[in-house]
Design an enzyme around this catalytic site. Structure first.
Site, mmCIF file in Angstrom:
data_model
loop_
_atom_site.group_PDB
_atom_site.id
_atom_site.type_symbol
_atom_site.label_atom_id
_atom_site.label_comp_id
_atom_site.label_asym_id
_atom_site.label_seq_id
_atom_site.Cartn_x
_atom_site.Cartn_y
_atom_site.Cartn_z
ATOM 1 N N SER A 1 3.777 50.966 18.511
ATOM 2 C CA SER A 1 2.960 51.950 17.793
ATOM 3 C C SER A 1 1.555 51.983 18.377
ATOM 4 C CB SER A 1 2.888 51.543 16.321
ATOM 5 O OG SER A 1 1.870 52.254 15.656
ATOM 6 N N TYR B 1 1.941 45.378 8.944
ATOM 7 C CA TYR B 1 2.948 46.110 9.719
ATOM 8 C C TYR B 1 2.498 46.218 11.179
ATOM 9 C CZ TYR B 1 4.995 50.204 11.911
ATOM 10 O OH TYR B 1 5.567 51.050 12.822
ATOM 11 N N LYS C 1 3.867 44.607 15.096
ATOM 12 C CA LYS C 1 4.107 45.340 16.355
ATOM 13 C C LYS C 1 3.354 44.666 17.511
ATOM 14 C CE LYS C 1 6.772 48.555 14.779
ATOM 15 N NZ LYS C 1 8.200 48.531 15.135
HETATM 16 P P1 NAD Z 1 13.352 54.099 9.624
HETATM 17 O O1 NAD Z 1 13.038 53.201 8.485
HETATM 18 O O2 NAD Z 1 13.863 55.453 9.337
HETATM 19 O O3 NAD Z 1 14.382 53.367 10.613
HETATM 20 C C1 NAD Z 1 14.456 51.959 10.721
HETATM 21 C C2 NAD Z 1 15.909 51.569 10.519
HETATM 22 O O4 NAD Z 1 16.039 50.145 10.631
HETATM 23 C C3 NAD Z 1 16.445 51.936 9.127
HETATM 24 O O5 NAD Z 1 17.649 52.672 9.282
HETATM 25 C C4 NAD Z 1 16.685 50.606 8.439
HETATM 26 O O6 NAD Z 1 17.788 50.654 7.539
HETATM 27 C C5 NAD Z 1 16.920 49.683 9.618
HETATM 28 N N1 NAD Z 1 16.610 48.273 9.405
HETATM 29 C C6 NAD Z 1 15.493 47.750 8.833
HETATM 30 N N2 NAD Z 1 15.537 46.405 8.873
HETATM 31 C C7 NAD Z 1 16.703 46.071 9.503
HETATM 32 C C8 NAD Z 1 17.313 44.835 9.841
HETATM 33 N N3 NAD Z 1 16.731 43.652 9.542
HETATM 34 N N4 NAD Z 1 18.511 44.857 10.487
HETATM 35 C C9 NAD Z 1 19.119 46.032 10.759
HETATM 36 N N5 NAD Z 1 18.591 47.233 10.446
HETATM 37 C C10 NAD Z 1 17.393 47.254 9.829
HETATM 38 O O7 NAD Z 1 12.037 54.178 10.519
HETATM 39 P P2 NAD Z 1 11.685 55.129 11.757
HETATM 40 O O8 NAD Z 1 10.561 55.997 11.349
HETATM 41 O O9 NAD Z 1 12.898 55.719 12.335
HETATM 42 O O10 NAD Z 1 11.075 54.045 12.744
HETATM 43 C C11 NAD Z 1 11.862 53.409 13.730
HETATM 44 C C12 NAD Z 1 11.010 52.377 14.450
HETATM 45 O O11 NAD Z 1 9.878 53.023 15.008
HETATM 46 C C13 NAD Z 1 10.493 51.284 13.540
HETATM 47 O O12 NAD Z 1 10.491 50.060 14.262
HETATM 48 C C14 NAD Z 1 9.077 51.721 13.259
HETATM 49 O O13 NAD Z 1 8.237 50.642 12.943
HETATM 50 C C15 NAD Z 1 8.696 52.352 14.589
HETATM 51 N N6 NAD Z 1 7.600 53.321 14.466
HETATM 52 C C16 NAD Z 1 7.724 54.359 13.585
HETATM 53 C C17 NAD Z 1 6.658 55.258 13.442
HETATM 54 C C18 NAD Z 1 6.761 56.405 12.460
HETATM 55 O O14 NAD Z 1 5.746 57.009 12.169
HETATM 56 N N7 NAD Z 1 7.940 56.750 11.953
HETATM 57 C C19 NAD Z 1 5.504 55.112 14.216
HETATM 58 C C20 NAD Z 1 5.422 54.046 15.117
HETATM 59 C C21 NAD Z 1 6.494 53.156 15.242
HETATM 60 C C1 UD1 Z 2 0.118 55.437 9.637
HETATM 61 C C2 UD1 Z 2 -0.204 53.967 9.690
HETATM 62 C C3 UD1 Z 2 0.214 53.404 11.035
HETATM 63 C C4 UD1 Z 2 1.689 53.684 11.274
HETATM 64 C C5 UD1 Z 2 1.956 55.179 11.138
HETATM 65 C C6 UD1 Z 2 3.422 55.490 11.239
HETATM 66 C C7 UD1 Z 2 -2.111 53.570 8.215
HETATM 67 C C8 UD1 Z 2 -3.554 53.170 8.145
HETATM 68 N N1 UD1 Z 2 -1.624 53.750 9.457
HETATM 69 O O1 UD1 Z 2 -0.592 56.105 10.670
HETATM 70 O O2 UD1 Z 2 -0.004 52.009 11.056
HETATM 71 O O3 UD1 Z 2 2.078 53.263 12.575
HETATM 72 O O4 UD1 Z 2 1.496 55.649 9.850
HETATM 73 O O5 UD1 Z 2 4.134 55.023 10.129
HETATM 74 O O6 UD1 Z 2 -1.448 53.683 7.199
HETATM 75 N N2 UD1 Z 2 -3.075 61.739 5.184
HETATM 76 C C9 UD1 Z 2 -3.547 62.471 4.115
HETATM 77 N N3 UD1 Z 2 -2.786 62.535 2.996
HETATM 78 C C10 UD1 Z 2 -1.581 61.906 2.878
HETATM 79 C C11 UD1 Z 2 -1.112 61.145 3.977
HETATM 80 C C12 UD1 Z 2 -1.881 61.085 5.117
HETATM 81 O O7 UD1 Z 2 -4.636 63.056 4.189
HETATM 82 O O8 UD1 Z 2 -0.960 61.988 1.806
HETATM 83 C C13 UD1 Z 2 -3.872 61.711 6.433
HETATM 84 C C14 UD1 Z 2 -4.302 60.320 6.871
HETATM 85 O O9 UD1 Z 2 -5.510 59.945 6.277
HETATM 86 C C15 UD1 Z 2 -4.395 60.516 8.394
HETATM 87 C C16 UD1 Z 2 -3.320 61.569 8.700
HETATM 88 O O10 UD1 Z 2 -3.052 62.226 7.460
HETATM 89 O O11 UD1 Z 2 -5.646 61.064 8.736
HETATM 90 C C17 UD1 Z 2 -2.013 60.955 9.209
HETATM 91 O O12 UD1 Z 2 -1.608 59.934 8.306
HETATM 92 P P1 UD1 Z 2 -0.194 59.181 8.443
HETATM 93 O O13 UD1 Z 2 0.880 60.178 8.576
HETATM 94 O O14 UD1 Z 2 -0.104 58.199 7.317
HETATM 95 O O15 UD1 Z 2 -0.305 58.430 9.842
HETATM 96 P P2 UD1 Z 2 -1.413 57.401 10.393
HETATM 97 O O16 UD1 Z 2 -2.442 57.094 9.362
HETATM 98 O O17 UD1 Z 2 -1.892 57.910 11.688
#
Ligand code: NAD
Ligand code: UD1
Length: 338
Positions: free
Chosen positions: A125, A150, A154
């Site tokens: 991330s 969280y 990472k």
């Molecule tokens: P998600 O929760 O939809 O997918 C994660 C999956 O992992 C889920 O299906 C969950 O059931 C499974 N899981 C959790 N713990 C597990 C375990 N111990 N063993 C097996 N399965 C397990 O999340 P996502 O948004 O698809 O994110 C996927 C990855 O990307 C995650 O590692 C997340 O941290 C990373 N990531 C996501 C974002 C975002 O904004 N969505 C941003 C940066 C990084």
């Molecule tokens: C957040 C997490 C980051 C994580 C990422 C993906 C925090 C501080 N950071 O990033 O660690 O990797 O999600 O899961 O939580 N916002 C609003 N109203 C809302 C929700 C969000 O105004 O109800 C704003 C936030 O203040 C930000 C932007 O929208 O400016 C994006 O927010 P969000 O989608 O939560 O992502 P990040 O904060 O970038």
């Protein structure tokens, strides 16, 4: 074509990646404990692609289960999505985050080593970057201490995976630093399905649009940005999924550990997201200006030139596509997969 294990493949990004892997002709095995997802996503992936994948309900922390998986399936490489991802929750129950994310990744790497599988693509991330860096963020900039547990997991996983590749040159690991994944597959059949109240902006906006939430709270309107609201780099989940295929190809013929930013390089404010969503989809989003959210930075967007140059990857979708596709998914599935 390769045999790929996708951990967390039933989740939001994982399901989109499975779809692209199948379309590209790869064989896919998914390991997911369904703690934050539904197997329905994988049914839909198979229906959309007219191809089948192998789903195993299980946990990355279960070493014996992983050994069995690697014995039963010849795996060439692993894409590792599994983990917990709720920022607020990680402050309440840090040990669960350390266990699923850090110990889970160690358990996976140990099982890979036992099985002789050394190619790994890891979901990292942009949160690993030091907050003092000025956007656009590039991969040479220092990492820092993330503001939440969280993000901390990472950073730790990135560091331990890098140390693995230094100790044993058989490892080849890609660290993909995602910016803000949004959007859904064009079909509207798979998408993001958060449990409870969404933490992230895009699912909150679509749940307001569909009538599940009353109004959007915009967290902070006094930042030093174009309109005072927070600026982020939103990336279409299909572009993000394809970045995994590019990273996989890169790693199949390389050694060591390398990080790549996966973002569009465009900084977009919260108000721009809200206004563009309304224009593109013809739906009004009631909102209020609320105080800043703890831990947020004003601006975060990517320098994505390394991924474009080295992975042969190129984002295809702009903000309007992301917002139209997010809405298309939510509209067709007002309650997600339930
Ligand atoms: P998600 O929760 O939809 O997918 C994660 C999956 O992992 C889920 O299906 C969950 O059931 C499974 N899981 C959790 N713990 C597990 C375990 N111990 N063993 C097996 N399965 C397990 O999340 P996502 O948004 O698809 O994110 C996927 C990855 O990307 C995650 O590692 C997340 O941290 C990373 N990531 C996501 C974002 C975002 O904004 N969505 C941003 C940066 C990084
Ligand atoms: C957040 C997490 C980051 C994580 C990422 C993906 C925090 C501080 N950071 O990033 O660690 O990797 O999600 O899961 O939580 N916002 C609003 N109203 C809302 C929700 C969000 O105004 O109800 C704003 C936030 O203040 C930000 C932007 O929208 O400016 C994006 O927010 P969000 O989608 O939560 O992502 P990040 O904060 O970038």
């Amino acid at each position: 074509m390769a045999n790929i294990l996708v951990t967390g493949g039933a989740g939001y990004i994982g399901s989109h990646t499975c779809l692209e892997l199948l379309n590209a002709g790869h064989q896919v095995v998914v390991l997911d404990n369904l703690s934050n997802s539904s197997a329905e996503s994988l049914q839909r992936v198979q229906a959309l692609t007219q191809k089948s994948l192998h789903f195993i309900e299980g946990d990355i922390r279960d070493g014996a289960g992983l050994d069995q998986l690697f014995q039963q399936h010849k795996i060439d490489a692993v894409i590792h999505f599994a983990g917990l991802k709720a920022v607020g929750e990680s402050q309440q129950i840090p040990l669960a985050y350390f266990e699923h994310n850090i110990a889970g990744s160690i358990s996976l790497a140990q099982a890979m080593q036992r099985a002789g599988v050394f190619k790994l693509v890891f979901s990292s991330s942009a949160t690993v970057y030091d907050e003092a860096n000025i956007s656009p963020l590039n991969e040479e900039m220092p990492t820092g201490m993330p503001s939440n547990n969280y993000g901390y997991t990472k950073l730790i996983i990135e560091q331990l995976l890098e140390k693995l590749t230094i100790a044993d040159e058989r490892w080849s690991i890609a660290l993909l630093r995602y910016f803000n994944p949004v959007g859904a597959h064009k079909s509207g059949q798979i998408g993001e399905d958060p449990q409870g109240i969404p933490n992230n902006l895009m699912p909150y906006v679509t749940q307001v649009a569909v009538g599940r939430r009353e109004k959007l709270s915009i967290f902070g309107s006094d930042y030093d940005t174009v309109d005072g609201t927070g600026v982020r780099d939103y990336i279409h989940v299909v572009d993000l999924a394809n970045a995994h295929l590019c990273a996989l190809n890169n790693r199949l013929n390389a050694q060591g550990c390398r990080a790549w930013n996966i973002g569009t390089g465009n900084g977009i404010s919260v108000l721009q997201v809200k206004n563009t969503f309304e224009q593109v989809n013809g739906v009004e989003i009631p909102f209020e200006l609320a105080p800043r959210r703890a831990g947020d930075v004003a601006t975060s967007f990517a320098d994505n030139r390394r991924a474009i140059a080295e992975l042969g990857w190129q984002p295809q979708y702009g903000l309007e596509d992301m917002l139209a596709d997010s809405w298309n998914w939510q509209k067709q599935n007002p309650n997600g997969y339930r």
